[in-house]
Design a protein around this motif. Structure first.
Motif, PDB file in Angstrom:
ATOM      1  N   MET A   1      13.535  -5.660 -17.840  1.00 54.41           N
ATOM      2  CA  MET A   1      12.842  -5.618 -16.580  1.00 54.41           C
ATOM      3  C   MET A   1      13.463  -6.621 -15.623  1.00 54.41           C
ATOM      4  N   GLY A   2      13.500  -6.251 -14.371  1.00 51.40           N
ATOM      5  CA  GLY A   2      14.086  -7.102 -13.352  1.00 51.40           C
ATOM      6  C   GLY A   2      13.079  -8.067 -12.763  1.00 51.40           C
ATOM      7  N   GLU A   3      13.528  -8.747 -11.759  1.00 50.66           N
ATOM      8  CA  GLU A   3      12.711  -9.720 -11.039  1.00 50.66           C
ATOM      9  C   GLU A   3      11.606  -8.997 -10.262  1.00 50.66           C
ATOM     10  N   THR A   4      10.432  -9.592 -10.224  1.00 52.34           N
ATOM     11  CA  THR A   4       9.325  -9.027  -9.450  1.00 52.34           C
ATOM     12  C   THR A   4       9.502  -9.388  -7.985  1.00 52.34           C
ATOM     13  N   ILE A   5       9.438  -8.386  -7.137  1.00 57.35           N
ATOM     14  CA  ILE A   5       9.612  -8.580  -5.697  1.00 57.35           C
ATOM     15  C   ILE A   5       8.317  -8.175  -5.013  1.00 57.35           C
ATOM     16  N   ARG A   6       7.865  -8.973  -4.085  1.00 54.21           N
ATOM     17  CA  ARG A   6       6.659  -8.657  -3.321  1.00 54.21           C
ATOM     18  C   ARG A   6       7.066  -7.996  -2.012  1.00 54.21           C
ATOM     19  N   PHE A   7       6.276  -7.006  -1.591  1.00 62.05           N
ATOM     20  CA  PHE A   7       6.509  -6.362  -0.304  1.00 62.05           C
ATOM     21  C   PHE A   7       5.160  -5.946   0.261  1.00 62.05           C
ATOM     22  N   GLY A   8       5.097  -5.751   1.540  1.00 61.59           N
ATOM     23  CA  GLY A   8       3.851  -5.359   2.185  1.00 61.59           C
ATOM     24  C   GLY A   8       3.913  -3.920   2.657  1.00 61.59           C
ATOM     25  N   ILE A   9       2.753  -3.307   2.773  1.00 62.13           N
ATOM     26  CA  ILE A   9       2.678  -1.953   3.322  1.00 62.13           C
ATOM     27  C   ILE A   9       1.564  -1.916   4.363  1.00 62.13           C
ATOM     28  N   SER A  10       1.711  -1.031   5.309  1.00 67.01           N
ATOM     29  CA  SER A  10       0.662  -0.782   6.290  1.00 67.01           C
ATOM     30  C   SER A  10      -0.061   0.483   5.879  1.00 67.01           C
ATOM     31  N   ILE A  11      -1.404   0.439   5.938  1.00 68.31           N
ATOM     32  CA  ILE A  11      -2.189   1.579   5.482  1.00 68.31           C
ATOM     33  C   ILE A  11      -3.483   1.668   6.278  1.00 68.31           C
ATOM     34  N   ASP A  12      -3.885   2.862   6.576  1.00 64.52           N
ATOM     35  CA  ASP A  12      -5.147   3.129   7.275  1.00 64.52           C
ATOM     36  C   ASP A  12      -6.308   2.613   6.425  1.00 64.52           C
ATOM     37  N   ASP A  13      -7.325   2.018   7.067  1.00 63.89           N
ATOM     38  CA  ASP A  13      -8.429   1.418   6.324  1.00 63.89           C
ATOM     39  C   ASP A  13      -9.206   2.444   5.486  1.00 63.89           C
ATOM     40  N   GLY A  14      -9.366   3.658   5.996  1.00 60.16           N
ATOM     41  CA  GLY A  14     -10.049   4.695   5.222  1.00 60.16           C
ATOM     42  C   GLY A  14      -9.269   5.081   3.980  1.00 60.16           C
ATOM     43  N   LEU A  15      -7.959   5.196   4.126  1.00 65.42           N
ATOM     44  CA  LEU A  15      -7.110   5.528   2.986  1.00 65.42           C
ATOM     45  C   LEU A  15      -7.139   4.399   1.964  1.00 65.42           C
ATOM     46  N   LEU A  16      -7.132   3.154   2.447  1.00 66.08           N
ATOM     47  CA  LEU A  16      -7.182   2.008   1.538  1.00 66.08           C
ATOM     48  C   LEU A  16      -8.504   1.978   0.770  1.00 66.08           C
ATOM     49  N   GLU A  17      -9.602   2.301   1.445  1.00 64.39           N
ATOM     50  CA  GLU A  17     -10.903   2.363   0.772  1.00 64.39           C
ATOM     51  C   GLU A  17     -10.881   3.373  -0.359  1.00 64.39           C
ATOM     52  N   ARG A  18     -10.343   4.551  -0.069  1.00 67.05           N
ATOM     53  CA  ARG A  18     -10.261   5.598  -1.091  1.00 67.05           C
ATOM     54  C   ARG A  18      -9.352   5.161  -2.238  1.00 67.05           C
ATOM     55  N   PHE A  19      -8.230   4.506  -1.882  1.00 66.27           N
ATOM     56  CA  PHE A  19      -7.305   4.032  -2.911  1.00 66.27           C
ATOM     57  C   PHE A  19      -7.979   2.974  -3.780  1.00 66.27           C
ATOM     58  N   ASP A  20      -8.725   2.061  -3.171  1.00 62.68           N
ATOM     59  CA  ASP A  20      -9.426   1.033  -3.946  1.00 62.68           C
ATOM     60  C   ASP A  20     -10.442   1.653  -4.904  1.00 62.68           C
ATOM     61  N   ARG A  21     -11.118   2.714  -4.488  1.00 57.40           N
ATOM     62  CA  ARG A  21     -12.041   3.416  -5.391  1.00 57.40           C
ATOM     63  C   ARG A  21     -11.272   4.013  -6.564  1.00 57.40           C
ATOM     64  N   LEU A  22     -10.114   4.590  -6.259  1.00 57.47           N
ATOM     65  CA  LEU A  22      -9.271   5.160  -7.318  1.00 57.47           C
ATOM     66  C   LEU A  22      -8.824   4.073  -8.289  1.00 57.47           C
ATOM     67  N   VAL A  23      -8.412   2.928  -7.765  1.00 60.24           N
ATOM     68  CA  VAL A  23      -7.985   1.803  -8.603  1.00 60.24           C
ATOM     69  C   VAL A  23      -9.102   1.415  -9.566  1.00 60.24           C
ATOM     70  N   THR A  24     -10.311   1.332  -9.038  1.00 53.16           N
ATOM     71  CA  THR A  24     -11.464   0.966  -9.860  1.00 53.16           C
ATOM     72  C   THR A  24     -11.782   2.052 -10.886  1.00 53.16           C
ATOM     73  N   GLU A  25     -11.824   3.310 -10.446  1.00 49.09           N
ATOM     74  CA  GLU A  25     -12.150   4.422 -11.341  1.00 49.09           C
ATOM     75  C   GLU A  25     -11.152   4.555 -12.484  1.00 49.09           C
ATOM     76  N   LYS A  26      -9.890   4.318 -12.194  1.00 49.90           N
ATOM     77  CA  LYS A  26      -8.845   4.455 -13.214  1.00 49.90           C
ATOM     78  C   LYS A  26      -8.717   3.216 -14.093  1.00 49.90           C
ATOM     79  N   GLY A  27      -9.417   2.134 -13.707  1.00 46.61           N
ATOM     80  CA  GLY A  27      -9.405   0.927 -14.531  1.00 46.61           C
ATOM     81  C   GLY A  27      -8.194   0.033 -14.346  1.00 46.61           C
ATOM     82  N   TYR A  28      -7.461   0.197 -13.248  1.00 51.16           N
ATOM     83  CA  TYR A  28      -6.347  -0.710 -12.983  1.00 51.16           C
ATOM     84  C   TYR A  28      -6.880  -2.105 -12.703  1.00 51.16           C
ATOM     85  N   ILE A  29      -6.108  -3.127 -13.068  1.00 54.76           N
ATOM     86  CA  ILE A  29      -6.559  -4.498 -12.825  1.00 54.76           C
ATOM     87  C   ILE A  29      -6.326  -4.931 -11.381  1.00 54.76           C
TER      88      ILE A  29
END
Length: 139
Positions: free
Chosen positions: A1-29
């Motif tokens: 595995m290589g070095e971990t690189i941080r990057f930012g993304i721009s995302i609509d707040d509604g899409l982010l809300e839905r994504f956060d629900r998905l993260v929780t439902e799927k059990g991602y940390i």
């Protein structure tokens, strides 16, 4: 595995809300692991589309074993591709219906052709190819 690189993304707040629900439902940390998983999934799909890399997958079939010659036709196809079929599992679901799961390995184009030939046999009620990767190219 290589070095971990941080990057930012721009995302609509509604899409982010839905994504956060998905993260929780799927059990991602966290979001990062969910995004890494989405990227891996896209890379695996690309590998399958290109068709030349070694891949693995499963072919799932549901069929009525009472259909004349169906089991024999499926077995014949499997024997024709014995070098690509790693293992099979056969389950009797009820008096008529069987479930068969084949683990396949080879170039994506070959695996797709095997799956199509099995799923397309007259009498197969449902079939599905699930594609994945050997994991080598994902690090």
């Amino acid at each position: 595995m290589g070095e971990t690189i941080r990057f930012g993304i721009s995302i609509d707040d509604g899409l982010l809300e839905r994504f956060d629900r998905l993260v929780t439902e799927k059990g991602y940390i966290n979001r990062s692991e969910a995004i890494r998983d989405l990227i891996r999934d896209a890379l695996v799909e690309q590998t399958w589309e290109e068709g030349n890399e070694e891949t693995v997958g499963t072919v799932t079939l549901v069929y009525d074993h009472h259909v004349h010659d169906l089991a024999d036709r499926l077995t014949a196809i499997q024997h024709d591709h014995h070098d690509r079929i790693v293992s099979t599992l056969h389950v009797h679901l009820d008096h008529h219906n069987c479930l068969e799961v084949l683990i396949v390995k080879g170039k994506a184009s070959q695996i797709k052709a095997i799956a199509d030939s099995l799923i397309g046999v007259k009498g197969v009620k449902h079939g599905k190819l699930v594609m994945t990767t050997t994991g080598r190219e994902l690090g």
